[in-house]
Design an enzyme around this catalytic site. Structure first.
Site, PDB file in Angstrom:
ATOM      1  N   ARG A   1      -2.572  -3.961  13.276  1.00 13.27           N
ATOM      2  CA  ARG A   1      -2.669  -4.577  14.601  1.00 13.27           C
ATOM      3  C   ARG A   1      -2.734  -6.093  14.476  1.00 13.27           C
ATOM      4  NH1 ARG A   1      -6.307  -7.627  14.015  1.00 13.27           N
ATOM      5  NH2 ARG A   1      -8.532  -7.478  14.304  1.00 13.27           N
TER       6      ARG A   1
ATOM      7  N   GLU B   1     -18.497   5.192  17.778  1.00 12.59           N
ATOM      8  CA  GLU B   1     -19.496   4.124  17.905  1.00 12.59           C
ATOM      9  C   GLU B   1     -18.906   2.941  18.685  1.00 12.59           C
ATOM     10  OE1 GLU B   1     -21.893   0.636  16.766  1.00 12.59           O
ATOM     11  OE2 GLU B   1     -19.757   0.943  16.484  1.00 12.59           O
ATOM     12  N   HIS B   2     -17.612   2.646  18.455  1.00 13.82           N
ATOM     13  CA  HIS B   2     -16.925   1.553  19.145  1.00 13.82           C
ATOM     14  C   HIS B   2     -16.895   1.831  20.650  1.00 13.82           C
ATOM     15  CE1 HIS B   2     -13.449  -1.018  20.263  1.00 13.82           C
ATOM     16  NE2 HIS B   2     -13.968  -1.801  19.345  1.00 13.82           N
TER      17      HIS B   2
ATOM     18  N   ALA C   1     -16.644   5.540  13.377  1.00 19.19           N
ATOM     19  CA  ALA C   1     -16.474   4.172  13.902  1.00 19.19           C
ATOM     20  C   ALA C   1     -15.795   4.191  15.275  1.00 19.19           C
ATOM     21  CB  ALA C   1     -15.673   3.327  12.923  1.00 19.19           C
TER      22      ALA C   1
ATOM     23  N   ARG D   1      -5.796  -1.118   8.813  1.00 13.76           N
ATOM     24  CA  ARG D   1      -6.847  -0.135   8.552  1.00 13.76           C
ATOM     25  C   ARG D   1      -6.240   0.989   7.739  1.00 13.76           C
ATOM     26  NH1 ARG D   1      -9.891   0.798  13.815  1.00 13.76           N
ATOM     27  NH2 ARG D   1     -10.838  -1.199  13.277  1.00 13.76           N
TER      28      ARG D   1
ATOM     29  N   GLU E   1      -6.877  -9.091   7.161  1.00 12.73           N
ATOM     30  CA  GLU E   1      -8.107  -8.297   6.975  1.00 12.73           C
ATOM     31  C   GLU E   1      -7.708  -6.845   6.716  1.00 12.73           C
ATOM     32  OE1 GLU E   1     -12.221  -8.087   9.317  1.00 12.73           O
ATOM     33  OE2 GLU E   1     -10.742  -6.706  10.154  1.00 12.73           O
TER      34      GLU E   1
ATOM     35  N   SER F   1      -8.682 -11.429  22.718  1.00 11.28           N
ATOM     36  CA  SER F   1      -9.681 -11.246  21.674  1.00 11.28           C
ATOM     37  C   SER F   1      -9.800 -12.496  20.792  1.00 11.28           C
ATOM     38  CB  SER F   1      -9.262 -10.006  20.869  1.00 11.28           C
ATOM     39  OG  SER F   1     -10.130  -9.739  19.876  1.00 11.28           O
TER      40      SER F   1
ATOM     41  N   LEU G   1       0.833  -1.212   0.000  1.00 19.91           N
ATOM     42  CA  LEU G   1       0.000   0.000   0.000  1.00 19.91           C
ATOM     43  C   LEU G   1       0.867   1.261   0.000  1.00 19.91           C
ATOM     44  CD1 LEU G   1      -2.673  -1.329   2.477  1.00 19.91           C
ATOM     45  CD2 LEU G   1      -3.134  -0.631   0.125  1.00 19.91           C
TER      46      LEU G   1
ATOM     47  N   ASP H   1      -8.913 -12.627  10.754  1.00 20.58           N
ATOM     48  CA  ASP H   1      -8.585 -11.253  11.151  1.00 20.58           C
ATOM     49  C   ASP H   1      -7.534 -11.198  12.262  1.00 20.58           C
ATOM     50  OD1 ASP H   1     -10.191 -12.250  13.152  1.00 20.58           O
ATOM     51  OD2 ASP H   1     -11.331 -10.396  13.433  1.00 20.58           O
TER      52      ASP H   1
HETATM   53  P1  0O2 Z   1     -11.529  -5.425  16.334  1.00 22.75           P
HETATM   54  O1  0O2 Z   1     -11.065  -5.165  17.704  1.00 22.75           O
HETATM   55  O2  0O2 Z   1     -11.627  -4.164  15.504  1.00 22.75           O
HETATM   56  O3  0O2 Z   1     -10.806  -6.521  15.632  1.00 22.75           O
HETATM   57  P2  0O2 Z   1     -16.502 -12.077  11.597  1.00 22.75           P
HETATM   58  O4  0O2 Z   1     -15.079 -11.528  11.613  1.00 22.75           O
HETATM   59  O5  0O2 Z   1     -16.963 -12.492  10.231  1.00 22.75           O
HETATM   60  O6  0O2 Z   1     -16.751 -13.068  12.643  1.00 22.75           O
HETATM   61  P3  0O2 Z   1     -18.133  -9.870  11.350  1.00 22.75           P
HETATM   62  O7  0O2 Z   1     -18.725  -8.902  12.334  1.00 22.75           O
HETATM   63  O8  0O2 Z   1     -19.044 -10.491  10.356  1.00 22.75           O
HETATM   64  O9  0O2 Z   1     -17.362 -10.927  12.145  1.00 22.75           O
HETATM   65  O10 0O2 Z   1     -16.964  -9.195  10.550  1.00 22.75           O
HETATM   66  P4  0O2 Z   1     -17.003  -7.800   9.866  1.00 22.75           P
HETATM   67  O11 0O2 Z   1     -18.385  -7.348   9.653  1.00 22.75           O
HETATM   68  O12 0O2 Z   1     -16.104  -7.922   8.677  1.00 22.75           O
HETATM   69  O13 0O2 Z   1     -16.369  -6.855  10.986  1.00 22.75           O
HETATM   70  C1  0O2 Z   1     -15.111  -7.073  11.487  1.00 22.75           C
HETATM   71  C2  0O2 Z   1     -14.491  -5.794  12.034  1.00 22.75           C
HETATM   72  O14 0O2 Z   1     -15.051  -4.626  11.405  1.00 22.75           O
HETATM   73  C3  0O2 Z   1     -14.740  -5.561  13.518  1.00 22.75           C
HETATM   74  O15 0O2 Z   1     -13.733  -6.228  14.210  1.00 22.75           O
HETATM   75  C4  0O2 Z   1     -14.590  -4.044  13.638  1.00 22.75           C
HETATM   76  O16 0O2 Z   1     -13.211  -3.663  13.591  1.00 22.75           O
HETATM   77  C5  0O2 Z   1     -15.222  -3.578  12.358  1.00 22.75           C
HETATM   78  N1  0O2 Z   1     -16.681  -3.383  12.502  1.00 22.75           N
HETATM   79  C6  0O2 Z   1     -17.668  -4.138  11.977  1.00 22.75           C
HETATM   80  N2  0O2 Z   1     -18.871  -3.660  12.289  1.00 22.75           N
HETATM   81  C7  0O2 Z   1     -18.660  -2.551  13.036  1.00 22.75           C
HETATM   82  C8  0O2 Z   1     -19.546  -1.597  13.658  1.00 22.75           C
HETATM   83  O17 0O2 Z   1     -20.764  -1.676  13.596  1.00 22.75           O
HETATM   84  N3  0O2 Z   1     -18.947  -0.597  14.348  1.00 22.75           N
HETATM   85  C9  0O2 Z   1     -17.591  -0.443  14.452  1.00 22.75           C
HETATM   86  N4  0O2 Z   1     -17.113   0.585  15.141  1.00 22.75           N
HETATM   87  N5  0O2 Z   1     -16.736  -1.343  13.888  1.00 22.75           N
HETATM   88  C10 0O2 Z   1     -17.264  -2.375  13.189  1.00 22.75           C
HETATM   89  P5  0O2 Z   1     -13.958  -6.738  15.694  1.00 22.75           P
HETATM   90  O18 0O2 Z   1     -13.527  -8.149  15.745  1.00 22.75           O
HETATM   91  O19 0O2 Z   1     -15.335  -6.430  16.172  1.00 22.75           O
HETATM   92  O20 0O2 Z   1     -13.007  -5.883  16.565  1.00 22.75           O
END
Ligand code: 0O2
Length: 226
Positions: free
Chosen positions: A71, A182-183, A179, A105, A167, A77, A49, A100
């Site tokens: 990260r 919201e987190h 985000a 990011r 990821e 986690s 990138l 992931d």
């Molecule tokens: P972290 O700490 O950021 O790693 P899956 O991975 O398939 O089991 P999911 O939810 O289908 O789970 O995956 P998705 O939708 O690709 O989302 C994965 C990551 O995107 C999340 O990682 C968050 O970083 C971000 N994300 C997804 N939805 C939201 C949301 O509604 N709000 C915010 N702020 N971030 C979001 P993790 O594992 O939750 O946490």
């Protein structure tokens, strides 16, 4: 692995004289190994990138992304997700089932840069697109917007080449701002007015999306002047 073995030799011998310690160490070494592999995969993608950013800068005098954050998923986690998904708690299973562990990011100024960068990344010979979730075209019900890719890249170790998944989340500065807030809300307990906060956040997500579009139009207008 050898360096890890060296470190282990430095630990006083009595520490190893329990069954639990032996069991723990047996699992710890392969876990450290996969963490290292995912760190290498992150470096590969980050470099790709950054190379694209340099080239854009040279040719068009602007950067398609503002910043990159990487990260490695924390052990806590990882354990939480493995439990939630009902996967067996072994290092092989973690490596096979989680996409992931390595996360990157990419924060862009404009939405069109997100798609340009994503396309340029996945069309590289040694990158394979495993999965794409476009939460910009199809935002989550709470308003979340980002482009998520799972990509697989080779890492070239001294004795073998391994394919590792990373990821990659692409979003604009404004989407990232949203985000982050919201987190924070998600993990706050005792929020007095959760419905109001959710509705406000959703409304802000719409405003941000409109603003991203308008800023991109302004940039296009400015570029036309050159
Ligand atoms: P972290 O700490 O950021 O790693 P899956 O991975 O398939 O089991 P999911 O939810 O289908 O789970 O995956 P998705 O939708 O690709 O989302 C994965 C990551 O995107 C999340 O990682 C968050 O970083 C971000 N994300 C997804 N939805 C939201 C949301 O509604 N709000 C915010 N702020 N971030 C979001 P993790 O594992 O939750 O946490």
């Amino acid at each position: 692995m050898e360096a890890n073995n060296e470190k282990i030799k430095q630990v006083p011998q009595e520490v190893f004289q329990t069954v639990d310690a032996v069991k723990l160490l047996e699992q710890a070494i392969p876990f450290l190994q996969i963490q290292m592999e995912y760190r290498c995969a992150l470096m590969e993608i980050e470099t790709k990138l950054k190379v694209l950013n340099q080239e854009f800068n040279m040719n068009f005098n602007r950067n398609p992304f503002e910043s990159i954050k990487t990260r490695i998923k924390t052990p806590m986690s990882i354990v939480e997700k493995m439990k939630r998904k009902g996967f067996p708690m072994t290092v092989e299973s973690i490596d096979q089932n989680l996409s992931d562990i390595a996360g990157i990011r990419v924060i862009c100024s404009f939405p069109d840069d997100i798609y340009t960068l994503a396309e340029l990344l996945v069309k590289q010979d040694d990158v394979r697109l495993v999965e794409k979730k476009d939460y910009i075209q199809n935002p989550k019900p709470n308003g979340y917007r980002s482009l998520h890719l799972i990509v697989e890249v080779p890492i070239f170790l001294s004795k073998e080449t391994k394919l590792k998944r990373v990821e990659v989340q692409f979003r604009t500065i404004a989407m990232d701002f949203w985000a982050s807030l919201e987190h924070k809300v998600k993990y706050k307990k005792n929020i007095r007015n959760p419905e109001m906060i959710s509705a406000e956040l959703k409304a802000c997500a719409e405003i941000i999306s409109g603003m991203d579009r308008r800023m991109m139009e302004i940039r296009n207008e400015i570029d036309r002047l050159d």
